[in-house]
Design a protein around this motif. Structure first.
Motif, short mmCIF file in Angstrom:
data_model
loop_
_atom_site.label_atom_id
_atom_site.label_comp_id
_atom_site.label_asym_id
_atom_site.label_seq_id
_atom_site.Cartn_x
_atom_site.Cartn_y
_atom_site.Cartn_z
N TYR A 45 3.17 52.44 32.78
CA TYR A 45 1.77 52.41 32.35
C TYR A 45 1.15 51.03 32.55
CZ TYR A 45 1.28 57.06 30.35
OH TYR A 45 1.14 58.42 30.20
N THR A 46 1.95 49.99 32.33
CA THR A 46 1.47 48.64 32.59
C THR A 46 1.17 48.45 34.07
OG1 THR A 46 2.80 47.81 30.75
CG2 THR A 46 2.01 46.19 32.33
N TYR A 47 2.05 48.96 34.91
CA TYR A 47 1.84 48.88 36.37
C TYR A 47 0.55 49.60 36.76
CZ TYR A 47 3.10 48.86 41.34
OH TYR A 47 3.11 48.66 42.69
N VAL A 48 0.36 50.80 36.21
CA VAL A 48 -0.85 51.57 36.51
C VAL A 48 -2.09 50.81 36.07
CG1 VAL A 48 -2.12 53.68 35.96
CG2 VAL A 48 0.32 53.79 36.46
N ALA A 49 -2.02 50.17 34.90
CA ALA A 49 -3.16 49.40 34.41
C ALA A 49 -3.50 48.24 35.35
CB ALA A 49 -2.87 48.86 33.01
N ASP A 50 -2.49 47.68 36.00
CA ASP A 50 -2.72 46.56 36.92
C ASP A 50 -3.41 47.01 38.21
OD1 ASP A 50 -1.58 44.75 35.20
OD2 ASP A 50 0.40 44.81 36.14
N VAL A 51 -3.15 48.23 38.64
CA VAL A 51 -3.62 48.65 39.97
C VAL A 51 -4.79 49.63 39.91
CG1 VAL A 51 -1.35 48.27 41.00
CG2 VAL A 51 -1.92 50.53 40.09
N THR A 52 -5.32 49.91 38.72
CA THR A 52 -6.46 50.82 38.59
C THR A 52 -7.58 50.15 37.82
OG1 THR A 52 -5.51 51.78 36.57
CG2 THR A 52 -5.02 52.90 38.65
N ASP A 53 -8.78 50.68 37.98
CA ASP A 53 -9.89 50.19 37.17
C ASP A 53 -10.05 51.06 35.94
OD1 ASP A 53 -11.29 52.54 37.94
OD2 ASP A 53 -12.05 51.54 39.73
N GLU A 54 -10.97 50.67 35.07
CA GLU A 54 -11.11 51.35 33.79
C GLU A 54 -11.53 52.80 33.95
OE1 GLU A 54 -13.56 50.73 29.57
OE2 GLU A 54 -13.57 49.18 31.12
N ASP B 181 16.82 55.58 42.52
CA ASP B 181 15.48 55.28 42.02
C ASP B 181 15.31 53.78 41.84
OD1 ASP B 181 12.93 55.68 41.03
OD2 ASP B 181 13.62 56.04 38.98
N LEU B 182 16.32 53.13 41.29
CA LEU B 182 16.28 51.69 41.10
C LEU B 182 16.16 50.95 42.43
CD1 LEU B 182 16.53 49.27 39.15
CD2 LEU B 182 19.01 49.43 39.42
N LEU B 183 16.93 51.38 43.41
CA LEU B 183 16.87 50.75 44.73
C LEU B 183 15.52 50.98 45.40
CD1 LEU B 183 20.44 51.66 46.07
CD2 LEU B 183 19.64 49.44 45.23
N PHE B 184 14.97 52.17 45.23
CA PHE B 184 13.66 52.46 45.81
C PHE B 184 12.59 51.55 45.21
CE2 PHE B 184 9.60 54.71 45.42
CZ PHE B 184 9.30 54.92 46.76
N ILE B 185 12.64 51.37 43.89
CA ILE B 185 11.66 50.50 43.24
C ILE B 185 11.81 49.06 43.71
CG2 ILE B 185 10.96 49.53 41.01
CD1 ILE B 185 11.75 52.21 39.74
N TYR B 186 13.05 48.61 43.82
CA TYR B 186 13.30 47.21 44.18
C TYR B 186 12.84 46.90 45.60
CZ TYR B 186 15.73 42.79 44.81
OH TYR B 186 16.03 41.47 45.07
N PHE B 187 13.10 47.82 46.52
CA PHE B 187 12.84 47.52 47.93
C PHE B 187 11.48 48.04 48.42
CE2 PHE B 187 17.54 47.39 47.89
CZ PHE B 187 17.72 46.13 48.45
N CYS B 188 10.93 49.05 47.78
CA CYS B 188 9.74 49.70 48.34
C CYS B 188 8.47 49.55 47.51
CB CYS B 188 10.01 51.20 48.54
SG CYS B 188 11.39 51.55 49.64
N VAL B 189 8.59 49.32 46.22
CA VAL B 189 7.41 49.25 45.36
C VAL B 189 6.94 47.80 45.26
CG1 VAL B 189 6.46 49.68 43.06
CG2 VAL B 189 8.13 51.26 44.05
N PRO B 190 5.70 47.50 45.64
CA PRO B 190 5.22 46.11 45.60
C PRO B 190 4.92 45.67 44.17
CG PRO B 190 3.46 47.57 46.29
CD PRO B 190 4.69 48.42 46.19
N GLU B 191 4.91 44.37 43.98
CA GLU B 191 4.52 43.80 42.69
C GLU B 191 3.04 44.09 42.44
OE1 GLU B 191 4.05 42.44 39.29
OE2 GLU B 191 6.08 42.15 40.08
N SER B 192 2.72 44.48 41.21
CA SER B 192 1.34 44.87 40.91
C SER B 192 0.42 43.67 40.70
CB SER B 192 1.32 45.76 39.66
OG SER B 192 1.85 45.06 38.55
N LEU B 193 0.95 42.60 40.17
CA LEU B 193 0.12 41.43 39.91
C LEU B 193 0.08 40.51 41.13
CD1 LEU B 193 1.10 40.34 36.28
CD2 LEU B 193 -1.04 41.38 37.03
#
Length: 236
Positions: free
Chosen positions: A27-36, A84-96
């Protein structure tokens, strides 16, 4: 041996509980990449994705249980978690972005859960939201931790029927957290949507409490799915 098995089971569940913060981080990640304006819809999609897993995973687990031992199913689940952990580490970009990241070291003052609880009372709005979440999750947590056993022991559900029941809730939850949530948010607003979700929660808890037949239990499961619009609305 059985006593040791119970201890291992308790230890594994406890370790799992220590790391059960996935939803908060997502949810924190979603808050970083979406508007209100789009945030509540995005939260609904996140929870709907979780509900979608309820459609397939219990049925797959019940099927595999007939073919293999529980150890094989647990090992397979562990493998999926590692992937799932490996996918997040290698494929999901940092939100901030880089400029907003902090290089400060972690300290106990920052991660102290009791300190966070004390700080809740400093902001009246945050305090009210936390109180709503607490009061809504108290009965729900107890319900979800035992009602699958209740289905088996008291109502005589088979393993397949329990899997179908979970899938049924998953399908309706997907619909509730996407289509119904979007409509409620658009025409009534977040506060009213929360109230609608809490109303369905009250009714489904009462239905579970008085259920003496399978039909009432299935009806209560449908209401439980509809009540799932509460948390995305609160988070938004």
């Amino acid at each position: 041996m059985k006593y040791l098995d119970k201890l291992w089971h308790f230890a594994l569940i406890s370790i799992s509980g220590l790391f059960s913060v996935t939803f908060s981080i997502v949810y924190t990640y979603v808050a970083d990449v979406t508007d209100e304006n789009s945030r509540s819809t995005a939260y609904g999609l996140v929870t709907a994705t979780f509900a979608a897993s309820l459609i397939t995973s219990p049925a797959i687990g019940a099927y595999l249980a007939r073919l293999y031992s529980e150890n094989v199913i647990i090992a397979l689940s562990t493998l999926v978690a590692i992937l799932d952990l490996l996918f997040i580490y290698f494929c999901v970009p940092e939100s901030l972005p880089e400029r907003l990241r902090t290089n400060q070291k972690l300290s106990w003052n920052k991660i102290d859960p009791f300190g966070a609880l004390r700080n809740i009372t400093h902001d009246r709005f945050i305090y009210l939201i936390c109180l709503i979440v607490l009061l809504s999750y108290l009965p729900e947590a107890g319900q979800y931790s035992c009602f699958f056993v209740y289905l088996r022991l008291m109502l005589g559900f088979s393993e397949d029927e329990v899997a179908y029941f979970i899938a049924f809730i998953g399908v309706l939850s997907c619909i509730a957290q996407t289509l119904i949530l979007a409509c409620l948010q658009r025409y009534f607003g977040a506060k009213e949507t929360i109230m609608v979700g809490l109303f369905f929660q009250i009714v489904q808890l009462a239905a579970f409490g008085i259920a003496t037949s399978n039909s009432i239990m299935w009806f209560a499961g449908g209401l439980a799915a509809l009540s799932s619009v509460t948390y995305p609305s609160i988070s938004a």
